[in-house]
Enzyme design. Structure first.
Site, mmCIF file in Angstrom:
data_model
loop_
_atom_site.group_PDB
_atom_site.id
_atom_site.type_symbol
_atom_site.label_atom_id
_atom_site.label_comp_id
_atom_site.label_asym_id
_atom_site.label_seq_id
_atom_site.Cartn_x
_atom_site.Cartn_y
_atom_site.Cartn_z
ATOM 1 C CG HIS A 139 -0.408 0.309 2.507
ATOM 2 N ND1 HIS A 139 -0.088 -0.677 3.421
ATOM 3 C CD2 HIS A 139 -0.094 1.480 3.107
ATOM 4 C CE1 HIS A 139 0.391 -0.109 4.518
ATOM 5 N NE2 HIS A 139 0.399 1.194 4.363
ATOM 6 C CG ASP A 169 -0.068 -3.967 2.711
ATOM 7 O OD1 ASP A 169 0.053 -3.500 1.562
ATOM 8 O OD2 ASP A 169 -0.136 -3.257 3.721
ATOM 9 C CB SER A 243 3.204 1.702 6.109
ATOM 10 O OG SER A 243 2.024 1.886 6.842
#
Length: 495
Positions: A139, A169, A243
Site C-alpha cells: 500500500h 500487503d 508502514s
C-alpha cells in the site's frame, strides 16, 4: 475497530505546529530521567540498558520512501468525512450502497468533470541485500507513478517495482547504485515470544528515522486485512509513515514488517512476521509475483449454532465451492467440513488458508472432510489462484418474490454480488423485511443471502419461494444465511 494502513506525509506539519503552540518540545517525565547527568540508565534484569547500539547499526539500512501518483476524482476532501466507499463507488456500510449524503453530493457536485491531481505520500522500507532490493508494504507504493528512496546518509535514488503481493500487503522495489549499501537480515519470527523487546524504525508523519521500542504483545493476530492474516502485535509506537519499516529483535534482525495500526492512536501496531514474509519476498525477487495453491472454496469457522446444525465440533465449514476449480473437480461440496490437509489438522479458516497457500500449484493435497456425519477423503490437484476468474457470470434478475414470512427476496445480480462482496450469484437476497413480521423477529436483515432452506440448496428467489410454500403451517424452517461482512448464520422460525 478500524485499522489504518495508509502512509501520511502532511501530518508532519501538524506535529510541528503542535510543538510550537505548546511553547516548545515536550519534556520526558522524571521517571525516565537518566541516572546521572548525561549517563545512560543502568540495565535492570530482563531489560536492555538502552537501544543506542541497535539503532545505530540498523538505522542506515532503513529508508524513507516517497511516492507520487495521479488520481482522478473530485470532492475527495468532503467525502472523506462521511466514511469510505466500496470498489464500485458504493458505501460498504449500506446493503443498498446508498449513503445518506450521496444524493447531496450527486446533486451539487456529480455533474462536474473529473480532474486529475497528484497525490503524494510517505512510507518506510529496509534494504535487504547489497544489490539494492528494498522490502516495503504494497500500500506504500501501490499505483505509484514515481518512487523515490532516501537513505539515512541523505543519498536519494529512483526505485522500480520488482513485484507486489496485495494479499499480504508486501512489495519489493529496487534501486540501482554502485555504492556500498547497508543491509538488514530477516530473523526468525517464530522464535520470538510474547513479552520480548522489539525496536521499530521508520518515518512516522514524515519524521525521518524515528526509533521506538516496545515488546511483542501478541502473535497470530487476525485483523481482517486479508486472507492470510497472521500479524505480530506490538506496543512499540507505530504511526502513519511507519508502514513498510522493520520491526527488529535485539540482535538487529528483522522479525516483522510494520503494516497496520488501530485507528485512534491507541498504541497498538501490527507487523507481518518474517516467517511469512521470507518466502513471499523470495518469490517476488525471483519472478515478480507470488504463486499459491488454490483449492477453490469459500470457508468459514464453525460457531456454536453451526456446530449444532452439522453435529460436529471440529473442522472448517465449506460455505461455497467454485465451479470448475480443484475442489469442485475432486467432488468436495458446500456444507462439507474440512478437518485436515495432508494429515495436518485444520480447525480454523486461517489455518486452512495458510496450509493450502503453502502448497505449490500443480501439487496434490489429501483433503479429509466430513459429509453427513461420514468422514471422506479427496485427492485434490491444486491450481493457481486467478483473481480474474473470481468474477462470476452475470445473471438477469427475476421479479422479486414474497416469501410469505414478511420478507421480500430477489435473485442476485452481478451488481448486487459486487456490492455485497459475494463470490457468486447463487441464492436469494433479502431486499425488504417487514417491521414486526416473523422474519424480523427471527433476525432477518435487508441484504441477507439465503443459501438453504431446511438443508435444501437455494439457487434463486423462485426456489426460495417453492421451499417456503411447501412447508406446512407450524413447521420449523431453518435458513442457512450469509450475512455480508459477518459470515454464515442459521435463522430459525415457525411458519
Amino acid at each position: 475497530m478500524r485499522f489504518y494502513r495508509k502512509p501520511i506525509a502532511w501530518l508532519a506539519a501538524v506535529v510541528a505546529a503542535a510543538a510550537i503552540l505548546a511553547g516548545g518540545p515536550m519534556v520526558a517525565p522524571d521517571n525516565y530521567a537518566t541516572s546521572a547527568a548525561g549517563s545512560r540508565p543502568e540495565k535492570t534484569a530482563g531489560a536492555p540498558a538502552d537501544f543506542t547500539e541497535l539503532a545505530e547499526n540498523a538505522g542506515p539500512a532503513v529508508v524513507n520512501i516517497r511516492t507520487e501518483k495521479t488520481v482522478e476524482g473530485q470532492d475527495q476532501m468532503f467525502r472523506h468525512f462521511f466514511g469510505p466507499r466500496g470498489r464500485d463507488g458504493q458505501n460498504p456500510r449500506s446493503p443498498g450502497g446508498q449513503h445518506p449524503f450521496d444524493e447531496f453530493f450527486d446533486r451539487f457536485f456529480g455533474q462536474q468533470d473529473p480532474r486529475e491531481f497528484k497525490q503524494r505520500s510517505l512510507g518506510s522500507g529496509f534494504i535487504m541485500d547489497s544489490s539494492g532490493h528494498i522490502v516495503t508494504n504494497n500500500h506504500v507504493i501501490e499505483n505509484a507513478d514515481e518512487i523515490q528512496v532516501k537513505l539515512k546518509s541523505g543519498r536519494e535514488y529512483d526505485a522500480e517495482i520488482i513485484g507486489t503481493d496485495p494479499n499480504t500487503d508486501l512489495a519489493l522495489i529496487k534501486i540501482e547504485t554502485d555504492d556500498e549499501l547497508p543491509v538488514l537480515e530477516l530473523g526468525d519470527s517464530d522464535a520470538m515470544q510474547i513479552g520480548q523487546w522489539v525496536l521499530a524504525i521508520g518515518n512516522p508523519f514524515g519524521l525521518d528515522h524515528t526509533v521506538t521500542a516496545g515488546i511483542i504483545s501478541a502473535k497470530g493476530r487476525a485483523i481482517g486485512a486479508g486472507p492470510y492474516d497472521n500479524f505480530i502485535q506490538t506496543d512499540a509506537s507505530i504511526n502513519p509513515g511507519n508502514s513498510g519499516g522493520p520491526l527488529l529483535n535485539m540482535e538487529g534482525e528483522v522479525i516483522g514488517i510494520n503494516t497496520a495500526i488501530v485507528a485512534g492512536g491507541t498504541g497498538i501496531g501490527f507487523a507481518i512476521p518474517s516467517g511469512m514474509a521470507r518466502d513471499i519476498i523470495s518469490q517476488l525477487k525471483k519472478s515478480g509475483e507470488v504463486t499459491r495453491g488454490w483449492l477453490g472454496v469459500g470457508i468459514q469457522e464453525l460457531d456454536d449454532d453451526l456446530k449444532e446444525y452439522y453435529d460436529t465440533d471440529t473442522g472448517v465449514l465449506v460455505s461455497q465451492v467454485f465451479e470448475g476449480d480443484p475442489a469442485d473437480e475432486a467432488g468436495i461440496e458446500s456444507n462439507d467440513i474440512i478437518v485436515s490437509v495432508n494429515g495436518s489438522k485444520v480447525d480454523s479458516p486461517r489455518e486452512l488458508s495458510r496450509t493450502i497457500a503453502e502448497i505449490r500449484p500443480g501439487e496434490k493435497a489429501e483433503i479429509k472432510f466430513i459429509r453427513d456425519g461420514e468422514t471422506r477423503t479427496a485427492e485434490v490437484t491444486l491450481s493457481k489462484r486467478d483473481e480474474e476468474e473470481m468474477a462470476k457470470r452475470d445473471r438477469q434478475p427475476e421479479e422479486p418474490e414474497t416469501g410469505g414470512l414478511g420478507i421480500t427476496v430477489s435473485d442476485i445480480t452481478r451488481d448486487i454480488a459486487r456490492q455485497l462482496e459475494l463470490n457468486d450469484t447463487s441464492g436469494a437476497v433479502v431486499t425488504e423485511v417487514e417491521t414486526g413480521s416473523k422474519a424480523a423477529q427471527a433476525g432477518f436483515r435487508q441484504g441477507d443471502i439465503v443459501k438453504e432452506v431446511n438443508h435444501n440448496p437455494v439457487k434463486s428467489a423462485k426456489e426460495f419461494q417453492q421451499y417456503v410454500a411447501g412447508a406446512d403451517e407450524g413447521d420449523t424452517l431453518q435458513f442457512y444465511v450469509i450475512r455480508p461482512r459477518q459470515g454464515i448464520i442459521i435463522i430459525k422460525m415457525t411458519k
